[in-house]
Design an enzyme around this catalytic site. Structure first.
Site, mmCIF file in Angstrom:
data_model
loop_
_atom_site.group_PDB
_atom_site.id
_atom_site.type_symbol
_atom_site.label_atom_id
_atom_site.label_comp_id
_atom_site.label_asym_id
_atom_site.label_seq_id
_atom_site.Cartn_x
_atom_site.Cartn_y
_atom_site.Cartn_z
ATOM 1 N N CYS A 2 1.040 -1.111 0.043
ATOM 2 C CA CYS A 2 0.006 -0.046 0.022
ATOM 3 C C CYS A 2 0.865 1.365 0.163
ATOM 4 C CB CYS A 2 -0.862 0.033 1.255
ATOM 5 S SG CYS A 2 -2.032 -1.329 1.303
ATOM 6 N N GLY A 28 -1.005 0.965 -4.768
ATOM 7 C CA GLY A 28 -2.362 0.261 -4.607
ATOM 8 C C GLY A 28 -3.686 1.021 -5.528
ATOM 9 N N ASN A 102 0.809 0.200 5.793
ATOM 10 C CA ASN A 102 1.238 -0.416 4.558
ATOM 11 C C ASN A 102 2.090 -1.697 5.261
ATOM 12 O OD1 ASN A 102 2.574 -1.233 2.256
ATOM 13 N ND2 ASN A 102 4.350 0.009 2.562
ATOM 14 N N GLY A 103 1.689 -3.138 4.611
ATOM 15 C CA GLY A 103 2.491 -4.213 5.250
ATOM 16 C C GLY A 103 1.455 -5.208 5.647
ATOM 17 N N TYR A 259 10.627 -4.361 -8.078
ATOM 18 C CA TYR A 259 9.246 -3.914 -8.877
ATOM 19 C C TYR A 259 8.382 -2.986 -8.183
ATOM 20 C CZ TYR A 259 4.575 -5.049 -10.631
ATOM 21 O OH TYR A 259 3.266 -4.747 -11.132
#
Length: 516
Positions: A2, A28, A102-103, A259
């Site tokens: 995210c 996201g 985020n995670g 990526y």
């Protein structure tokens, strides 16, 4: 994966947050949200879809305040089909907190049980982020002095989060009446950086998943938040920081460099663009061992994230580099699209070939990685249909053979084309004449050569070594069992054309004993 933002400024932050989320949109596409603080009131708007679709002018006007957080969601835990799990999340006790995460927590189920049995807290969704918020809220309540919080209490609460939560978490949060809080898990798996901007009215601060948000919004990068560290900026614009973990260590997710992150981002002092150039340089050495260089007429990247690696590889091998695919910018990234059928259908909509670059040539296609193999197979077919006489394929990353449990949506081994297959078998599956993977040590070297003291990474999707040390076969089986469950009929909003995809606008009035 995210994207998160936190801003404390001297002027309204709604436009800053919107612009910053647009920059982080690649992290996201499932949902987006913004929460702002004005005095003791939170204003919150969130909903499914891209940033540009979630926020209209009327929504932006309803987000006043000089402090705020933003989030773009890509579902990893919880449900991709439940838009109630869009972030930020809010809890009213103690003090009032909004949070973006985020995670992915690896012990979310255990924590949820503790929340109910011990802390007497109700978790309303299946999101691990709501669990994390409630853990933080409980720890703040335990650390506070009656109705008051101080900086020491806030850092004590973060230390409590570190003791209880396992997995990956980069967090931004606002505590009503007090200020902006940001912290990172003890391994630093997910990135988090902060910067500042000097104005005549005072210093402004911005926290972001990636440094590109700082660049585009006019903030000067200060530094990455360290693993286990918390940064708190009070509403008087005073910044406080403290190491809150007992045994922190740098072990960032290596897939960020491969990526996930934008190439113009710098993560933990390493330029993602330079890291990808180094990946191409080292990949060229591997290609020489597998494919006779004279058998390759042209090197062609799969847009966009593989382009730096492909350019450097072509230069090292002395082979012409050409753009053979044209990308439709208005189709989302297939890797973060929910559903295999949607990903496969999207490949042809997203890419088209430049026929003359393929016709009668032996081409080496370079991609950043191969995850499910769907995209790779479609692209090889496109190259052959355009007239390529031979199609070789090279991946700047090693084979993805293991699930990722720290916030990337590739959790089931059955979805990973490399699981249980040799390189030759994978080549046959995607239809390539030969396939070359980067070696894991070479991948790590591509980053370490740019920062010598960064030697430990979470590379679990490649090597199966989970840095938090709490992942076993039983855990992976349980995760895969959950992911295999189909949503109830009518719950799959991703198949709708907007029906039922409602956003939420909330004004949350709070009374507390905090600072104004």
């Amino acid at each position: 994966m995210c994207g998160i933002l936190g801003v404390l400024a001297t002027t309204p932050v709604n436009q800053l947050l919107y612009d910053g989320l647009m920059v982080l949109q690649h992290r996201g596409q499932d949902a987006a949200g913004i929460a702002t603080a004005q005095g003791n009131t939170f204003h919150l708007h969130k909903g499914p879809g891209l940033v540009r679709d979630v926020f209209r002018t009327r929504n932006m006007r309803a987000l006043p305040g000089n402090c705020g957080i933003g989030h773009v969601r890509y579902p990893t835990a919880g449900s991709a089909y439940n838009f109630a799990e869009a972030q930020p999340f809010y809890v009213n006790s103690p003090f009032g907190i909004v949070l973006g995460h985020n995670g992915n927590l690896t012990n979310a189920e255990q924590l949820k049980d503790e929340m109910f049995r011990l802390d007497r807290r109700h978790i309303n969704t299946n999101s691990d982020s709501e669990v994390l918020l409630n853990v933080l809220a409980h720890e703040l309540q335990a650390a506070s002095h009656g109705y008051e919080l101080d900086v020491d209490s806030i850092f004590q609460a973060v230390a409590g989060v570190h003791r209880r939560c396992r997995g990956a978490y980069a967090v931004v949060a606002i505590i009503a009446g007090y200020g902006l809080l940001a912290f990172r898990d003890p391994h630093g798996i997910r990135p988090l950086i902060y910067g500042q901007n000097e104005t005549p009215e005072g210093t402004e601060y911005l926290v972001s998943s990636e440094s590109v948000a700082l660049d585009t919004l006019g903030f000067q990068a200060v530094r990455d938040i360290e693993p286990g560290e918390a940064v708190f900026i009070d509403f008087n614009h005073q910044l406080h920081s403290r190491q809150c973990a007992q045994q922190p260590m740098y072990a960032p997710c290596i897939f960020e460099y491969v990526y996930l992150a934008r190439p113009d981002t710098v993560i933990d002092g390493v330029s993602v663009y330079e890291a990808r150039l180094a990946m191409g340089e080292l990949l060229a050495e591997k290609v020489r061992k597998v494919i006779p260089v004279e058998e390759i007429d042209v090197v062609i990247p799969i847009p966009d994230s593989s382009r730096p690696s492909a350019m450097q590889l072509a230069q090292e091998l002395g082979i012409p580099f050409r753009e053979g695919f044209v990308k439709n910018r208005y189709v989302g990234r297939t890797f973060i699209m929910p559903g295999q059928a949607m990903r496969k259908k999207s490949v042809r909509q997203k890419l088209n070939t430049v026929g003359q670059e393929f016709k009668g040539k032996r081409v080496l296609l370079v991609d950043d990685s191969i995850v499910r193999g769907t995209t790779s197979h479609e692209i090889v077919e496109m190259a052959r249909a355009a007239g390529a006489v031979k199609v070789y394929f090279a991946s700047a990353a090693p084979p993805v053979r293991f699930p990722n449990v720290y916030g990337i949506d590739m959790p089931t081994r059955a979805e990973l084309i490399a699981t249980g297959r040799t390189d030759a078998q994978i080549a046959a599956e995607i239809g390539a004449d030969a396939l070359v993977y980067q070696d894991i040590e070479a991948l790590k070297q591509s980053i370490t050569k740019l920062r010598a003291d960064l030697t430990v990474f979470d590379a679990s999707c490649f090597d199966g070594c989970y840095i938090t040390g709490d992942i076993d076969a039983y855990y992976l089986d349980a995760v895969e069992g959950k992911r295999g469950k189909k949503p109830a009929k009518g719950d799959d909003k991703n198949e709708d054309d907007g029906d039922g995809r409602e956003s939420q606008q909330m004004v949350l009035g709070l009374a507390n004993g905090g600072q104004e």
